[in-house]
Design a protein around this motif. Structure first.
Motif, short mmCIF file in Angstrom:
data_model
loop_
_atom_site.label_atom_id
_atom_site.label_comp_id
_atom_site.label_asym_id
_atom_site.label_seq_id
_atom_site.Cartn_x
_atom_site.Cartn_y
_atom_site.Cartn_z
N GLY C 192 -0.77 -2.19 1.20
CA GLY C 192 -2.19 -1.79 1.12
C GLY C 192 -2.81 -2.18 2.54
N ASP C 193 -2.34 -3.27 2.97
CA ASP C 193 -3.11 -3.63 4.22
C ASP C 193 -2.48 -2.93 5.21
N MET C 194 -1.29 -2.71 5.52
CA MET C 194 -0.77 -1.76 6.78
C MET C 194 -0.17 -0.65 6.59
N GLY C 195 0.40 -0.64 5.34
CA GLY C 195 1.25 0.51 5.06
C GLY C 195 0.21 1.48 4.82
N SER C 196 -1.03 1.30 4.37
CA SER C 196 -2.22 2.50 4.22
C SER C 196 -2.25 2.97 5.73
N HIS C 197 -2.23 2.28 6.74
CA HIS C 197 -2.36 2.85 8.15
C HIS C 197 -1.31 3.80 8.44
N ILE C 198 -0.20 3.35 8.16
CA ILE C 198 0.87 4.03 8.66
C ILE C 198 1.11 5.72 7.89
N ILE C 199 0.45 5.38 6.41
CA ILE C 199 0.47 6.69 5.48
C ILE C 199 -0.57 7.43 5.93
N GLY C 200 -1.76 6.92 6.63
CA GLY C 200 -2.65 7.60 7.10
C GLY C 200 -2.35 8.32 8.21
#
Lengths: 377, 377, 377, 377
Positions: C192-200
């Motif tokens: 959620g913290d950083m994975g969300s960034h790379i998914i985005g």
């Protein structure tokens, strides 16, 4: 295919590089001639025999003059400390042998001239002697690409050359005093050992220099020799110079043997009016190129990896980016020697060019002493 | 918290950087004082009003001398072409204002001395004037780290400094003749514009220089001005110098405004007897460090990324590697100014250090003309 | 120019980034509206007052609900721990405020749907609410360049996307148990913290995903909390997934909070049929480009440096390569918000796209549990 | 010193690499045995004779079975297309020859088992046969350093392995259909050709895998063969997998033959609990190391350059950073073969390990078809 008999003097660091290159040459290039390792000269018979076996030479000798009379020796390769080059080179030439001499050619330009005089007295049109210096970095396919970019005008007019050859093999004050620290044995310090490489590279790529302002220092002024005696270091740890090339381009040359962190730190940056290139021997399979005419927003330094469009590379491997190593440069250099002997092809650095490098070194030192610019003739 | 009234002269490239820094300063640092954008001076009232609105200043003026008498102005910030600095700085000082002057301080050392004379006549112990130059690259946390490494002895004795500030904004012959090409408007060319930065960096890190041998060239000798008239470029495109520092260290300094591919090419490499560091402003959040005492097989250049152990960085972001940008350096510089005004803290570069930079530039040019080394007093 | 009143909840790491961006926005962009820092909500009045002063807000409040009724607040910016987003976002929307919510939007897709439902119930054509998520990495000018290269067809058909966002802030087992380790407070961990960034980033550049096979692990399974009690970590330290995009392209996504050495390790490599690009946020002002149509011997990855041909950059600085920093991305994001509010411009990530990111995360976890590929609807 | 007779089948790309390595081996390593190039088998006598001359073999033969009965042949080296390996390897083993087989061992694990069965039927304690695969990248001194770092615990527990071997030799749709595109001739595509390398590297460094979830695609589905006929490509252009290792570590493996810009793109990043390392074969003389226990402010990825502290390097050159090339890895591999034959030393990859690599490839493909994780036995 013609066999070319090799007599090598010296089996140290660079002598071994020679041996590997002779051994691998034909599997790589398949011709135009085959170097055959006939004799290895070392300081005594025992060491000579041992190294001949190890490095693949047919025989060893404790007396390098044995090579002069040997009918099966075509080339005498000289891989000994600098102070021995002059005597050996002259003797080899006078014996009618081709010479392949490790850089630097000699202790100074005066010695270099003596070798040239011997050469000019011996060589004939019908029996020309090949004379090649071991400036192996110039044989790198990426350097050939750089030279093509310059000579073809792809980079425009060259306006700046910044080069250095820095290493750190004497950075520790605990490195002992050796022949490299002695003016009579080595001549200059970093300047002759590595400075000669970056001077050679500058001349190869940017052409002859017309004047310079040099500087040198000895940072670690005393070192213990192997007996534990503290001795005064007699030559330079660091040297740098401003240069003007005959073309009008400006340049900076630098060398150091105490530059912590640099291991094979021959690097340069060349600015032209249409593009710039950058090279670092520690990443010797890469050349960085900036093209002024790239579209807006698409200009940037591009990292070219060696591939079969680069001279000599295809002989090693057809696959791009499957890079060469340091020893491979010597294989290319040996190929240059073979081509010179059987076909009269030019060599990367001959006696005359090597003499010019010595002149630059001599002038650099004089300039540093006089604190002024000096012209090169 | 105390408000510090700012009067800015000039709203160009660097003037806008000032405006951004004043605006952001307190959200970043939270003190020790608040820069308040009171007045912006530009070439006429209309442009001044427009830029004041855009950049967040309370009022605009077409006459910079209006700032001198304004009671709400504590600091006069000078972000105008070089030739205007002297007059403005002296007037500001004589009006009792703190001065924050963009580099280079002046067209030459003589002008710099005149500013210093005005300062010395005006400042008093009870009412000391702050004088700070805008050498923002020195405010980079990674430069602070480098300075700490040097001052603490972590790198040992410094034996070599190689620095350059190269860009390519005038590499194209189609870039028109502008005030930057005029000796009366700009003084020197690359040397004053960017050379001053690398000289400042060298002095900041390696200490004062004692002598140098310089060289300069103008490669593109004629350019069209905005009217289409071909004019002669009056100052240097490229400049380079050998330097000796008072410490005995050797150095090389270089600058160019035609170095194709370099965009913010302030870079240096420093060799010490215990370690080396390398920096490139194009990767301004990194510092490369080689430590001589690393274990065998574990020595190599290490890329440090900025983090909260680096001075000033923590005020921007607590997370390591979440790097700063060019404009952030100005925010740090403004913080230095605030600390100097409210707490008498030292500034990165003051009038005296800026004057020394001008002296080096003057000497560099004279040395190039005389083709000899010159001492710096 | 129109003032846009900002009410910010949270003054931690990312809250401060908001404050800096609001302060600097107008000096950088000069419009189209001015964010005005009106109120800051924190956990109690004392902290709120203190941070409001430090960060430049007009007032502080210990009760975030005070912002809901404040007439001078147009935007509620939510910079609080993840578990609080849903309640705050719904309340803000229901109060008729624009919302600017830090990623991740919510603890899971169900919460995200609830926020969307509230939004759809509240917004009207005549009074549309702006909803923007804080995915600031997407605002990088170099990412805009990458997107242009993809959307224009310059890279051909995209066939592979490899992305990761790895950091090491929890690599040490001594990092204490915090809300980030709790499933109820943070939801997922690195995901959620950083994975969300790379998914985005993947969605932004390669388009929607159609299926995935995920995996997650918790490497450091127990950590001490601030009282010294050993507690079980409830979410992932590392997560990785194979992805198929709707376009047919393959992808790999990865995240870790224990990847030693990575500090801001959002990086990706995209392969197209005409070219490839590479990006690393630790060198955020660079984009590496390989062009398949380069001439023979002149193909290689080219390092583009940010310049004024890149969207948004020119507002910060006219000079190429004078790079941006992490905080500057937030200034661009705030500019997106201003444009959305005054001109209805699209935002980089809105509630719907943020909800899709949550769906991918939910599916990733379910896939890991079931050890199989799952389709995304 | 003992002579080891070599019979080589195949003189293409990798066959020539063999020839260079045999030729150079003794000048580099000086022992423990001397590979002697006795016979070269090619598709007909004419080509065989020609290549034997060029590559330095004593004789050529158009029938590879001639090598089986030759008393002067100790080792049969197989450097032919994949589909021929099984028959040749079994015949060589049954003739009592040592085998040195280029990767991949066979078209699939079933073929690999057949070779092992032949080996187990033939080898005896008194007359043990050496069996070595040509996975030359594993012989890189920097890989030996990486393995030492892992095995010694210097990096702590390994928690993640990310590896890829990507090249772009089939990125152009104009590359013709060849045996590499045929399932019967090549087996898999990128997966067998380069995937085998990165799988081998993963096993070498991170140990055996326990389960995986794979995916493959064929992007360029049709290519013209050399007659101009359009044919369907039968195997993968790209493949990727999530992996779990027996240790519990997570991993990602990837391969592509259409990854524009990658030329020798075998690269990996390994995260441990005490440190991380990164390697890229395109810079094969470097290993990047991050040490978690570095002092505050002094942690960062360190670029180690090859030097004589690295296994095998000192035989090539005593000087640090004077890097190896691609062909040098084969020289080290040949040295491993010599040591195995004369001293029973272990080889980097033997038949059993090569069979395990084939099993992983088979499982990868099945997993991709079934869209689920599969266990490896």
């Amino acid at each position: 295919m013609r066999d070319i008999g090799i007599g090598l003097i010296g089996s140290g660091y660079i002598g071994k590089t020679h041996a590997i290159a002779y051994a691998a040459h034909n599997a790589v290039f398949g011709g135009p001639a085959r170097p055959v390792c006939r004799a290895l000269a070392e300081i005594d018979q025992q060491k000579a025999d041992q190294e001949a076996t190890s490095l693949g030479f047919k025989r060893g000798t404790g007396n390098w003059r044995d090579l002069l009379d040997a009918d099966d020796i075509d080339v005498i390769a000289i891989a000994t400390p600098n102070a021995l080059h002059k005597e050996m080179a002259i003797a080899a030439i006078q014996a009618g042998k081709h010479v392949y001499i490790e850089k630097p050619l000699a202790l100074d330009a005066t010695e270099a001239e003596a070798i040239i005089n011997a050469y000019e007295a011996q060589t004939t049109n019908t029996n020309p002697l090949v004379h090649m210096l071991g400036y192996n970095y110039l044989c790198n396919p990426m350097i050939s690409v750089a030279k093509t970019m310059i000579d073809s005008g792809e980079l425009g007019e060259i306006v700046h050359f910044r080069g250095r050859h820095n290493e750190d093999y004497m950075a520790s004050p605990d490195v002992p005093f050796s022949w490299r620290c002695s003016r009579t044995a080595a001549g200059t310090g970093a300047l002759g050992d590595m400075g000669s490489h970056i001077i050679g590279m500058a001349m190869h790529l940017a052409g002859p220099a017309s004047s310079l302002s040099g500087d040198t220092t000895t940072v670690i002024q005393r070192r213990k020799d192997h007996t534990g005696t503290m001795r005064t270091v007699e030559n330079d740890d660091q040297a740098q110079a401003l240069v003007r090339f005959e073309s009008g381009a400006m340049g900076i040359l630098e060398t150091s043997r105490i530059a912590l962190g640099k291991k094979q730190g021959l690097a340069f940056e060349i600015v032209g009016t249409k593009g710039s290139i950058e090279f670092d021997q520690e990443r010797m399979n890469e050349l960085r190129l900036y093209e002024a005419n790239a579209p807006i927003g698409r200009a940037g330094f591009k990292t070219l990896l060696v591939d079969s469009s680069c001279p000599d590379f295809g002989a090693f491997c057809p696959a791009p980016g499957h890079g060469l190593g340091y020893n491979d440069l010597k294989i290319i250099e040996v190929n240059r020697l073979m081509k010179a002997i059987v076909a009269g092809a030019p060599v990367p650095v001959d006696l005359y060019q090597a003499r010019d490098i010595e002149r630059i070194i001599d002038t650099w030192i004089t300039s540093a002493e006089q604190r002024t610019w000096l012209n090169l003739d």
